[in-house]
Design an enzyme around this catalytic site. Structure first.
Site, PDB file in Angstrom:
ATOM      1  N   ASP A   1      27.089  23.891 -38.579  1.00 49.42           N
ATOM      2  CA  ASP A   1      26.560  25.142 -38.597  1.00 49.42           C
ATOM      3  C   ASP A   1      27.636  26.347 -38.647  1.00 49.42           C
ATOM      4  OD1 ASP A   1      26.646  24.621 -35.870  1.00 49.42           O
ATOM      5  OD2 ASP A   1      25.305  26.332 -35.503  1.00 49.42           O
TER       6      ASP A   1
ATOM      7  N   ASP B   1      35.614  26.797 -37.967  1.00 42.04           N
ATOM      8  CA  ASP B   1      34.574  26.854 -36.882  1.00 42.04           C
ATOM      9  C   ASP B   1      33.322  26.246 -37.493  1.00 42.04           C
ATOM     10  OD1 ASP B   1      32.961  27.032 -34.751  1.00 42.04           O
ATOM     11  OD2 ASP B   1      33.091  29.146 -34.556  1.00 42.04           O
TER      12      ASP B   1
ATOM     13  N   GLU C   1      25.023  24.664 -32.893  1.00 39.34           N
ATOM     14  CA  GLU C   1      25.838  25.159 -31.761  1.00 39.34           C
ATOM     15  C   GLU C   1      25.983  26.628 -31.790  1.00 39.34           C
ATOM     16  OE1 GLU C   1      29.915  26.203 -30.135  1.00 39.34           O
ATOM     17  OE2 GLU C   1      29.200  26.504 -32.035  1.00 39.34           O
TER      18      GLU C   1
ATOM     19  N   HIS D   1      34.368  33.463 -36.492  1.00 33.62           N
ATOM     20  CA  HIS D   1      33.095  34.229 -36.446  1.00 33.62           C
ATOM     21  C   HIS D   1      33.330  35.599 -37.165  1.00 33.62           C
ATOM     22  CE1 HIS D   1      31.000  32.248 -32.518  1.00 33.62           C
ATOM     23  NE2 HIS D   1      31.712  31.669 -33.476  1.00 33.62           N
TER      24      HIS D   1
HETATM   25  C1  LIG Z   1      26.677  29.781 -27.605  1.00 32.09           C
HETATM   26  C2  LIG Z   1      27.664  30.390 -28.694  1.00 32.09           C
HETATM   27  C3  LIG Z   1      26.927  31.284 -29.900  1.00 32.09           C
HETATM   28  C4  LIG Z   1      28.815  29.420 -29.212  1.00 32.09           C
HETATM   29  C5  LIG Z   1      29.950  30.113 -29.734  1.00 32.09           C
HETATM   30  N1  LIG Z   1      30.796  28.758 -30.009  1.00 32.09           N
HETATM   31  C6  LIG Z   1      31.976  28.953 -30.653  1.00 32.09           C
HETATM   32  O1  LIG Z   1      32.144  29.757 -31.185  1.00 32.09           O
HETATM   33  C7  LIG Z   1      32.769  27.438 -30.658  1.00 32.09           C
HETATM   34  N2  LIG Z   1      33.790  27.678 -31.759  1.00 32.09           N
HETATM   35  C8  LIG Z   1      30.422  30.875 -29.204  1.00 32.09           C
HETATM   36  O2  LIG Z   1      30.309  32.483 -29.519  1.00 32.09           O
HETATM   37  O3  LIG Z   1      31.172  30.985 -28.254  1.00 32.09           O
END
Ligand SMILES: CC(C)C[C@H](NC(=O)CN)C(=O)O
Length: 466
Positions: free
Chosen positions: A94, A125, A159, A437
């Site tokens: 995802d 990611d 995730e 992100h």
């Molecule tokens: C719980 C979070 C949304 C998970 C997310 N994980 C990652 O980005 C791993 N690459 C985070 O914002 O840390």
């Protein structure tokens, strides 16, 4: 005869196909795309001769109270030889939301190569690294070499929202799927610099929704402005109470349980070739809140932080609209470190918000909901997986890895360690400037290809430990 270049184009095309699936898990109404992506990954594993189960992950209650069915989780395995060690690889397919309007230079769902970088949402990611694991297995198959370890895979599609359902599934499968697993490895994080790294810690996270509900309808500010207490003003007061200008969290007691820094731990920061000036350029800031390399890295990795992410319900389109929004929801999260406990943090945050709200003497309604509740994770650096990881990095890159922590969260990491009692290691292949992100997320061709070699070498080095 397939040439090296044809092979590389082929595996980049696979990433293009995966990136094209808009498997954004943030909005549950779009989980159909997440399932499409999981099915696509499952088909790929089946084509490679893997046995695949799409395991039922159960249901989940949303902050609205609605109960929804969760997408399944892929549990897969390749042929088993009892003489070999068993490695379980975790990954997710995802992604975070992405829109051209956010400021992407290229379509986020059309993988585009520019100057050796592959741009697209999920490229790093975590679709790229998941494919790299599969390609590492395929490299043994294609060259008719025995894979030196037994391979299991656990691949999820939630995730990015906190791995709903996965905690229960792991508990349920502890004595079946996980019973013969010796090692768990995760590649869902980034190097700290241009030097390859092994990661020994991630922060946990709790995510908060602060809803303020006021009038029945959005109101004309010229007609009603000045006569009512505006939900947005209440929300801004609440959000403004959370942090001071130095980045210190203002919620009483939240940071009390942070594990003190030891001299041994401090020394681990000496060898990291992190360059503050370069990092300022990468992210485009004049200065960080801290002055030294060590302080900046510790703030990102081993101390808690609070970030305000957005406001739902507020007017956010271009142009002006003279509205008083009737209901607004602020969103923020707290990254947590050992020995903070998400339920304890959530309780303290709720108390803080209620206390500040009471001083506003507002007729509006406050509702605070916490989600995610993911624990921080720290590994033991003496763990034998780190020896294998270190050797694999040396084999492929010819350098010693940096031992780093990671500020982001892999919600399931600590559960893997606690529930299965197995060794967990993180072996990242993503670059420090990949922009997880963010706009223009990418993975470099170099990291994608050399990362695949790293994983193949890791299978070999791990087998030598057994
Ligand atoms: C719980 C979070 C949304 C998970 C997310 N994980 C990652 O980005 C791993 N690459 C985070 O914002 O840390």
């Amino acid at each position: 005869q397939i040439t090296n270049n044809t092979l590389i184009s082929y595996i980049c095309c696979r990433l293009k196909e995966w990136v094209a699936i808009k498997s954004d898990s943030g909005d549950h109404t779009k989980w159909g795309e997440v399932e499409t992506m999981l099915n696509m990954a499952a088909e790929r594993i089946k084509k490679m001769g893997g046995k695949v189960e799409l395991a039922d992950a159960g249901t989940h209650q949303l902050p609205s109270g609605e109960t929804v069915l969760l997408p399944p989780v892929i549990l897969a395995e390749f042929a088993k030889d009892p003489k070999k060690a068993t490695l379980c690889i975790y990954g997710h397919v995802d992604v975070q939301p992405a829109k051209m309007e956010d400021g992407w230079a290229t379509d986020p769902f059309n993988l585009t190569e520019i100057k050796g970088n592959l741009y697209g949402r999920g490229a790093t990611d975590n679709k790229g690294p998941v494919l790299a694991w599969l390609h590492a297995v395929e490299s043994y198959q294609a060259t008719k070499k025995e894979i030196p370890v037994n391979i299991k895979l656990i691949i999820e599609g939630l995730e990015e929202v906190g791995s709903y359902g996965l905690f229960k599934l792991i508990k349920k499968r502890r004595d079946s799927f996980f019973a013969d697993v010796d090692f768990i490895v995760i590649s869902d994080n980034v190097w700290a610099t241009t030097t390859p790294a092994l990661t020994y810690g991630t922060r946990g996270s709790s995510y908060f929704f602060v809803e303020i509900e006021g009038p029945k309808l959005d109101l004309h500010s010229g007609v009603y402005g000045g006569s009512i207490q505006e939900p947005m003003a209440d929300l801004i007061a609440l959000l403004g109470s959370l942090l001071d200008h130095t980045g210190k969290i203002q919620v009483v007691g939240v940071s009390d349980d942070v594990t003190p820094l030891t001299e041994d731990e401090r020394k681990l920061y000496d060898n990291i070739s992190f360059d503050l000036e370069e990092m300022k350029n990468v992210v485009g800031v004049k200065h960080f809140l801290q002055d030294t390399k060590e302080e900046v890295l510790m703030a990102r990795w081993r101390y808690p932080s609070l970030s305000i992410h957005g406001v739902e319900g507020a007017f956010s389109d271009p142009g002006s609209k003279t509205i008083i929004p009737r209901k607004v929801t602020g969103k923020f999260s707290i990254r947590q470190v050992p020995n903070m406990d998400p339920p304890d943090v959530e309780r303290k945050v709720k108390e803080h918000l209620e206390q500040v709200f009471s001083t506003l003497n507002s007729p509006n309604r406050l509702k605070v909901t916490a989600t995610v509740g993911a624990k921080p994770w720290v590994a033991n650096l003496q763990d034998s997986q780190y020896v294998a990881g270190q050797k694999a990095v040396k084999d492929v890159f010819g350098v010693e890895p940096e031992f780093i922590r990671e500020g982001s969260t892999i919600p399931i990491a600590q559960t893997f360690q606690e529930e299965t009692g197995k060794s967990v290691m993180m072996l990242p292949i993503s670059g420090h400037d990949d922009g997880e992100h963010s706009q223009n997320e990418k993975i470099s061709r170099y990291n994608y290809i050399e990362g695949t070699k790293l994983f193949a070498a890791y299978f070999y080095e791990l087998s030598l430990l057994h």
